[in-house]
Write a protein that holds these residues in place. Structure first.
Motif, PDB file in Angstrom:
ATOM      1  N   ASN A 105       0.832  -1.203   0.000  1.00 31.45           N
ATOM      2  CA  ASN A 105       0.000   0.000   0.000  1.00 31.45           C
ATOM      3  C   ASN A 105       0.869   1.255   0.000  1.00 31.45           C
ATOM      4  OD1 ASN A 105      -2.299   1.545   0.006  1.00 31.45           O
ATOM      5  ND2 ASN A 105      -2.618   1.403   2.213  1.00 31.45           N
ATOM      6  N   LYS A 106       1.965   1.211  -0.709  1.00 34.62           N
ATOM      7  CA  LYS A 106       2.863   2.373  -0.770  1.00 34.62           C
ATOM      8  C   LYS A 106       3.108   2.721  -2.230  1.00 34.62           C
ATOM      9  CE  LYS A 106       5.158   1.341   3.533  1.00 34.62           C
ATOM     10  NZ  LYS A 106       6.322   0.744   4.148  1.00 34.62           N
ATOM     11  N   ALA A 107       2.888   3.978  -2.571  1.00 38.49           N
ATOM     12  CA  ALA A 107       3.086   4.436  -3.948  1.00 38.49           C
ATOM     13  C   ALA A 107       4.536   4.233  -4.392  1.00 38.49           C
ATOM     14  CB  ALA A 107       2.684   5.903  -4.080  1.00 38.49           C
ATOM     15  N   ALA A 108       5.476   4.441  -3.489  1.00 38.64           N
ATOM     16  CA  ALA A 108       6.887   4.292  -3.831  1.00 38.64           C
ATOM     17  C   ALA A 108       7.211   2.847  -4.245  1.00 38.64           C
ATOM     18  CB  ALA A 108       7.764   4.708  -2.649  1.00 38.64           C
ATOM     19  N   THR A 109       6.562   1.901  -3.599  1.00 37.79           N
ATOM     20  CA  THR A 109       6.784   0.489  -3.943  1.00 37.79           C
ATOM     21  C   THR A 109       6.293   0.211  -5.360  1.00 37.79           C
ATOM     22  OG1 THR A 109       6.500  -0.128  -1.624  1.00 37.79           O
ATOM     23  CG2 THR A 109       6.294  -1.890  -3.240  1.00 37.79           C
ATOM     24  N   ILE A 110       5.149   0.765  -5.715  1.00 33.12           N
ATOM     25  CA  ILE A 110       4.587   0.580  -7.052  1.00 33.12           C
ATOM     26  C   ILE A 110       5.498   1.227  -8.095  1.00 33.12           C
ATOM     27  CG2 ILE A 110       2.606   1.068  -8.554  1.00 33.12           C
ATOM     28  CD1 ILE A 110       2.043  -0.934  -6.256  1.00 33.12           C
ATOM     29  N   GLU A 111       5.939   2.453  -7.821  1.00 30.91           N
ATOM     30  CA  GLU A 111       6.835   3.144  -8.759  1.00 30.91           C
ATOM     31  C   GLU A 111       8.145   2.373  -8.931  1.00 30.91           C
ATOM     32  OE1 GLU A 111       7.176   7.148  -7.271  1.00 30.91           O
ATOM     33  OE2 GLU A 111       5.023   7.498  -7.548  1.00 30.91           O
ATOM     34  N   GLY A 112       8.663   1.845  -7.836  1.00 33.43           N
ATOM     35  CA  GLY A 112       9.901   1.059  -7.901  1.00 33.43           C
ATOM     36  C   GLY A 112       9.694  -0.221  -8.703  1.00 33.43           C
ATOM     37  N   LEU A 113       8.559  -0.853  -8.537  1.00 37.76           N
ATOM     38  CA  LEU A 113       8.237  -2.072  -9.276  1.00 37.76           C
ATOM     39  C   LEU A 113       8.175  -1.800 -10.775  1.00 37.76           C
ATOM     40  CD1 LEU A 113       7.426  -5.072  -8.933  1.00 37.76           C
ATOM     41  CD2 LEU A 113       5.063  -4.298  -8.842  1.00 37.76           C
ATOM     42  N   ILE A 114       7.550  -0.697 -11.142  1.00 43.50           N
ATOM     43  CA  ILE A 114       7.437  -0.353 -12.564  1.00 43.50           C
ATOM     44  C   ILE A 114       8.809  -0.024 -13.161  1.00 43.50           C
ATOM     45  CG2 ILE A 114       6.590   1.453 -14.130  1.00 43.50           C
ATOM     46  CD1 ILE A 114       3.920   1.267 -12.748  1.00 43.50           C
ATOM     47  N   SER A 115       9.637   0.678 -12.394  1.00 45.11           N
ATOM     48  CA  SER A 115      10.940   1.070 -12.941  1.00 45.11           C
ATOM     49  C   SER A 115      11.930  -0.093 -13.006  1.00 45.11           C
ATOM     50  CB  SER A 115      11.529   2.229 -12.133  1.00 45.11           C
ATOM     51  OG  SER A 115      11.813   1.808 -10.813  1.00 45.11           O
ATOM     52  N   THR A 116      11.724  -1.150 -12.245  1.00 44.03           N
ATOM     53  CA  THR A 116      12.694  -2.254 -12.223  1.00 44.03           C
ATOM     54  C   THR A 116      12.193  -3.540 -12.882  1.00 44.03           C
ATOM     55  OG1 THR A 116      11.922  -2.982 -10.053  1.00 44.03           O
ATOM     56  CG2 THR A 116      13.759  -1.402 -10.099  1.00 44.03           C
ATOM     57  N   THR A 117      10.950  -3.547 -13.365  1.00 42.15           N
ATOM     58  CA  THR A 117      10.380  -4.767 -13.924  1.00 42.15           C
ATOM     59  C   THR A 117      10.063  -4.582 -15.398  1.00 42.15           C
ATOM     60  OG1 THR A 117       9.370  -5.236 -11.774  1.00 42.15           O
ATOM     61  CG2 THR A 117       8.535  -6.482 -13.648  1.00 42.15           C
ATOM     62  N   ASP A 118      10.433  -5.571 -16.210  1.00 40.61           N
ATOM     63  CA  ASP A 118      10.117  -5.558 -17.634  1.00 40.61           C
ATOM     64  C   ASP A 118       8.752  -6.227 -17.829  1.00 40.61           C
ATOM     65  OD1 ASP A 118       9.969  -5.619 -20.359  1.00 40.61           O
ATOM     66  OD2 ASP A 118      11.605  -7.057 -20.638  1.00 40.61           O
ATOM     67  N   PHE A 119       7.711  -5.425 -17.856  1.00 40.00           N
ATOM     68  CA  PHE A 119       6.343  -5.943 -17.958  1.00 40.00           C
ATOM     69  C   PHE A 119       6.014  -6.434 -19.365  1.00 40.00           C
ATOM     70  CE2 PHE A 119       5.885  -3.603 -13.991  1.00 40.00           C
ATOM     71  CZ  PHE A 119       5.153  -4.505 -13.235  1.00 40.00           C
ATOM     72  N   SER A 120       6.868  -6.178 -20.336  1.00 43.05           N
ATOM     73  CA  SER A 120       6.576  -6.615 -21.704  1.00 43.05           C
ATOM     74  C   SER A 120       6.518  -8.144 -21.804  1.00 43.05           C
ATOM     75  CB  SER A 120       7.611  -6.065 -22.685  1.00 43.05           C
ATOM     76  OG  SER A 120       8.875  -6.641 -22.438  1.00 43.05           O
TER      77      SER A 120
END
Length: 175
Positions: free
Chosen positions: A1-16
């Motif tokens: 439930n932390k926005a920073a965790t979500i942003e970190g996940l997006i910046s470090t994960t290749d969702f393609s």
């Protein structure tokens, strides 16, 4: 439930390489994540939230549709199969607006429907007409003909739902 965790996940994960993403669970984070994933072509499934503001985000799939979406599907089903039956909507105080929405949409979609909204399942009525019929041997018998009825429950109240089902069991099943 932390926005920073979500942003970190997006910046470090290749969702393609993902076929779909389920979550985040918290509504505010889900909306932020879904917005960031727009244009990726990857479906983002909202497992819990069904907020109206999520409907405008292109990849979002709501696992739990909102009441209005469910009502729209019921309206579509009635519209497809309607043959002039009386329509009776059973609701409670909490869902009066949704019941009125269903009634308004049915009035728009159907040709002069007869729609009644009641707040007690016992108020559901199936009209009938008794007529005398003459048999081939001349005997006259009374025959009861029931008017076909469509009954719709617009509520999440279990007590009202149970009363609705019990009332339906007592109506003429063929109509």
């Amino acid at each position: 439930n932390k926005a920073a965790t979500i942003e970190g996940l997006i910046s470090t994960t290749d969702f393609s390489k993902f076929d779909a993403v389920v979550g985040p669970l918290f509504a505010t984070n889900f909306k932020s994540f879904a917005t960031m994933m727009e244009g990726s072509g990857i479906p983002v499934v909202s497992p819990l939230s069904n907020s109206e503001d999520l409907l405008g985000i292109e990849n979002v799939i709501l696992a739990t549709p909102n009441d209005k979406s469910i009502a729209d599907k019921i309206i579509e089903e009635i519209k497809t199969n309607y043959k002039g039956e009386n329509i009776q909507i059973v609701t409670d105080d909490k869902h009066t607006d949704l019941a009125n929405y269903v009634s308004e949409q049915l009035n728009k979609a159907l040709s002069k429907p007869t729609i009644t909204i009641v707040k007690d399942a016992n108020q559901l009525q199936q009209k009938s007409e008794t007529v005398n019929e003459k048999l081939s041997d001349g005997t006259v018998v009374k025959q009861e003909y029931f008017t076909p009825t469509i009954a719709v429950l617009v509520s999440d109240n279990n007590t009202l739902g149970n009363a609705f089902v019990e009332k339906l069991k007592k109506l003429n099943a063929e109509n």
